[in-house]
Design a protein around this motif. Structure first.
Motif, PDB file in Angstrom:
ATOM      1  N   GLY A  59       0.645  -1.235  -0.018  1.00 18.40           N
ATOM      2  CA  GLY A  59      -0.044  -0.138   0.106  1.00 18.40           C
ATOM      3  C   GLY A  59       0.840   1.315   0.116  1.00 18.40           C
ATOM      4  N   PRO A  60       0.466   2.372   0.269  1.00 21.56           N
ATOM      5  CA  PRO A  60       1.176   3.722   0.434  1.00 21.56           C
ATOM      6  C   PRO A  60       2.409   3.382   1.175  1.00 21.56           C
ATOM      7  N   THR A  61       3.417   3.613   0.586  1.00 19.93           N
ATOM      8  CA  THR A  61       4.751   3.214   1.324  1.00 19.93           C
ATOM      9  C   THR A  61       5.569   4.448   1.230  1.00 19.93           C
ATOM     10  N   ASP A  62       6.374   5.009   2.407  1.00 22.07           N
ATOM     11  CA  ASP A  62       6.968   6.395   2.524  1.00 22.07           C
ATOM     12  C   ASP A  62       8.211   6.177   1.700  1.00 22.07           C
ATOM     13  N   THR A  63       8.242   6.142   0.402  1.00 23.80           N
ATOM     14  CA  THR A  63       9.177   6.024  -0.644  1.00 23.80           C
ATOM     15  C   THR A  63       9.335   7.512  -1.511  1.00 23.80           C
ATOM     16  N   GLY A  64      10.536   7.470  -2.149  1.00 25.55           N
ATOM     17  CA  GLY A  64      10.814   8.658  -3.266  1.00 25.55           C
ATOM     18  C   GLY A  64       9.580   8.504  -4.198  1.00 25.55           C
ATOM     19  N   MET A  65       9.470   7.202  -4.514  1.00 25.34           N
ATOM     20  CA  MET A  65       8.390   7.134  -5.520  1.00 25.34           C
ATOM     21  C   MET A  65       7.025   7.626  -5.262  1.00 25.34           C
ATOM     22  N   LEU A  66       6.613   7.555  -4.125  1.00 23.43           N
ATOM     23  CA  LEU A  66       5.407   7.867  -3.445  1.00 23.43           C
ATOM     24  C   LEU A  66       5.298   9.334  -3.435  1.00 23.43           C
ATOM     25  N   THR A  67       6.459   9.799  -2.894  1.00 20.95           N
ATOM     26  CA  THR A  67       6.524  11.528  -3.087  1.00 20.95           C
ATOM     27  C   THR A  67       6.301  12.141  -4.346  1.00 20.95           C
ATOM     28  N   ARG A  68       7.017  11.344  -5.277  1.00 24.36           N
ATOM     29  CA  ARG A  68       6.749  11.997  -6.707  1.00 24.36           C
ATOM     30  C   ARG A  68       5.416  11.790  -7.028  1.00 24.36           C
ATOM     31  N   PHE A  69       4.836  10.579  -6.880  1.00 30.10           N
ATOM     32  CA  PHE A  69       3.498  10.295  -7.290  1.00 30.10           C
ATOM     33  C   PHE A  69       2.388  11.050  -6.768  1.00 30.10           C
ATOM     34  N   THR A  70       2.454  11.591  -5.746  1.00 30.16           N
ATOM     35  CA  THR A  70       1.688  12.437  -4.917  1.00 30.16           C
ATOM     36  C   THR A  70       1.763  13.725  -5.236  1.00 30.16           C
ATOM     37  N   GLY A  71       2.880  14.064  -5.370  1.00 30.06           N
ATOM     38  CA  GLY A  71       3.057  15.516  -5.865  1.00 30.06           C
ATOM     39  C   GLY A  71       3.245  16.542  -4.710  1.00 30.06           C
ATOM     40  N   THR A  72       2.383  16.619  -3.680  1.00 28.81           N
ATOM     41  CA  THR A  72       2.397  17.697  -2.805  1.00 28.81           C
ATOM     42  C   THR A  72       2.322  17.056  -1.450  1.00 28.81           C
ATOM     43  N   PRO A  73       2.655  17.697  -0.285  1.00 24.69           N
ATOM     44  CA  PRO A  73       2.580  17.024   0.959  1.00 24.69           C
ATOM     45  C   PRO A  73       1.114  16.906   1.282  1.00 24.69           C
ATOM     46  N   GLU A  74       0.198  17.802   0.757  1.00 19.02           N
ATOM     47  CA  GLU A  74      -1.181  17.656   0.965  1.00 19.02           C
ATOM     48  C   GLU A  74      -1.906  16.426   0.331  1.00 19.02           C
ATOM     49  N   ASN A  75      -1.639  16.187  -0.872  1.00 17.98           N
ATOM     50  CA  ASN A  75      -1.703  14.988  -1.676  1.00 17.98           C
ATOM     51  C   ASN A  75      -1.487  13.754  -0.817  1.00 17.98           C
ATOM     52  N   LYS A  76      -0.235  13.876  -0.356  1.00 15.39           N
ATOM     53  CA  LYS A  76       0.451  12.581   0.467  1.00 15.39           C
ATOM     54  C   LYS A  76      -0.382  12.362   1.738  1.00 15.39           C
ATOM     55  N   ALA A  77      -0.668  13.610   2.472  1.00 15.88           N
ATOM     56  CA  ALA A  77      -1.608  13.434   3.677  1.00 15.88           C
ATOM     57  C   ALA A  77      -2.789  12.897   3.344  1.00 15.88           C
ATOM     58  N   ALA A  78      -3.506  13.378   2.266  1.00 14.95           N
ATOM     59  CA  ALA A  78      -5.008  12.771   1.844  1.00 14.95           C
ATOM     60  C   ALA A  78      -4.688  11.311   1.761  1.00 14.95           C
ATOM     61  N   LEU A  79      -3.575  10.798   0.967  1.00 17.82           N
ATOM     62  CA  LEU A  79      -3.569   9.372   0.797  1.00 17.82           C
ATOM     63  C   LEU A  79      -3.335   8.506   1.922  1.00 17.82           C
ATOM     64  N   VAL A  80      -2.838   9.093   3.131  1.00 23.41           N
ATOM     65  CA  VAL A  80      -2.758   8.264   4.416  1.00 23.41           C
ATOM     66  C   VAL A  80      -4.183   8.216   5.022  1.00 23.41           C
ATOM     67  N   THR A  81      -5.019   9.086   4.878  1.00 23.27           N
ATOM     68  CA  THR A  81      -6.351   9.171   5.235  1.00 23.27           C
ATOM     69  C   THR A  81      -7.338   7.878   4.768  1.00 23.27           C
ATOM     70  N   THR A  82      -6.745   7.250   3.648  1.00 22.34           N
ATOM     71  CA  THR A  82      -7.618   6.054   3.041  1.00 22.34           C
ATOM     72  C   THR A  82      -6.940   4.948   3.498  1.00 22.34           C
ATOM     73  N   VAL A  83      -5.950   4.726   4.446  1.00 19.60           N
ATOM     74  CA  VAL A  83      -5.275   3.542   5.003  1.00 19.60           C
ATOM     75  C   VAL A  83      -6.039   3.437   6.326  1.00 19.60           C
ATOM     76  N   PRO A  84      -6.627   2.297   6.633  1.00 14.61           N
ATOM     77  CA  PRO A  84      -7.197   2.143   8.023  1.00 14.61           C
ATOM     78  C   PRO A  84      -5.956   2.156   9.248  1.00 14.61           C
ATOM     79  N   MET A  85      -4.920   1.884   8.802  1.00 14.84           N
ATOM     80  CA  MET A  85      -3.960   1.844  10.106  1.00 14.84           C
ATOM     81  C   MET A  85      -3.763   3.286  10.282  1.00 14.84           C
ATOM     82  N   ALA A  86      -4.153   4.275   9.442  1.00 18.11           N
ATOM     83  CA  ALA A  86      -3.755   5.520   9.522  1.00 18.11           C
ATOM     84  C   ALA A  86      -2.206   6.101   9.353  1.00 18.11           C
TER      85      ALA A  86
END
Length: 247
Positions: free
Chosen positions: A184-211
């Motif tokens: 799932g969403p994993t804290d890597t450089g690829m995820l940072t590039r994929f989400t584009g902004t800190p806000e998008n990354k934070a929004a993705l975290v909200t979709t993970v049940p373990m938060a």
């Protein structure tokens, strides 16, 4: 899996790098591969400093000659190939379908799908001859779910899961197991590039049940497990490691 020979593509960053460290720490011999020699040699120095036997082989998984040479060099160096982790991947160019082109499709599928296909072809060639082996492909939550604005990446990871299941059936009687790990969403450089902004990354975290985001080390531990004798009756499986996101 004592002192197995482990080959990892896309091993220079993120989950691939963490897997190389985890296998080395567990006492296995490791061949790491990627396209950047400086980063590859630096990783090998780090692995050797920890006491592991390690080699770097430069390869581009989109090129069959590179993949063939990578597998052959591994066998020449260590005499066999026990575990292959096909981790090389790209997020491609996210965006709506109306912005996609034949070029953006090829840029993603050539690495994520063709690269896995070619890697498996040559890994299986060696493993079938041995009568044993483990192939682990790295998929994604998006290998079995959809995502708006990521149609090409999602399609490529769906393909990885389908290929994994099919090749597992082909090789089931040969002593070779084939599985996929789907982060799932994993804290890597690829995820940072994929989400584009800190806000998008934070929004993705909200979709993970373990938060929270997963860690590369957590994925690496799962990869080591699925390659082990502890998973000896598991093949054709996609293991979801995503904090409950696939439910």
């Amino acid at each position: 899996m004592s002192s197995s020979v482990v080959l990892i593509t896309g091993a220079l960053t993120g989950i691939g790098r963490a897997a190389a460290v985890a296998f080395a720490k567990a006492g296995h011999r490791v061949v790491v591969s990627g396209r950047k020699p400086d980063a590859g040699e630096a990783l090998v120095r780090e692995l050797r400093a920890s006491g592991a036997e390690a080699e770097f082989v430069q390869a581009d998984v989109r090129k069959e000659d590179d993949v063939r040479r990578l597998v052959d060099r591994t066998v020449e160096r260590f005499g066999r190939l026990d575990v292959a982790v096909n981790n090389a991947g790209t997020e491609g160019k996210p965006g709506p379908i109306t912005d996609q082109t034949a070029e953006s499709y090829a840029a993603t599928f050539d690495t994520n799908v063709l690269g896995v296909l070619l890697s498996m072809k040559h890994e299986a060639r060696v493993m079938k001859g041995q009568g044993s082996g483990n192939i682990i492909n790295i998929s994604s939550t998006y290998g079995h779910e959809g995502a708006a604005g990521a149609s090409i990446y999602v399609g490529s990871k769906h393909a990885v899961e389908g290929i994994t299941k099919s090749v597992a059936l082909e090789l089931a009687k040969s002593g070779v197991r084939v599985n996929a790990v789907a982060p799932g969403p994993t804290d890597t450089g690829m995820l940072t590039r994929f989400t584009g902004t800190p806000e998008n990354k934070a929004a993705l975290v909200t979709t993970v049940p373990m938060a929270r985001l997963g860690l590369s080390e957590e994925l690496a531990n799962t990869i080591v497990f699925i390659a082990s004798e502890g998973a000896s009756f598991i093949t054709g499986h996609v293991l979801h490691v995503d904090g409950g996101k696939s439910h």
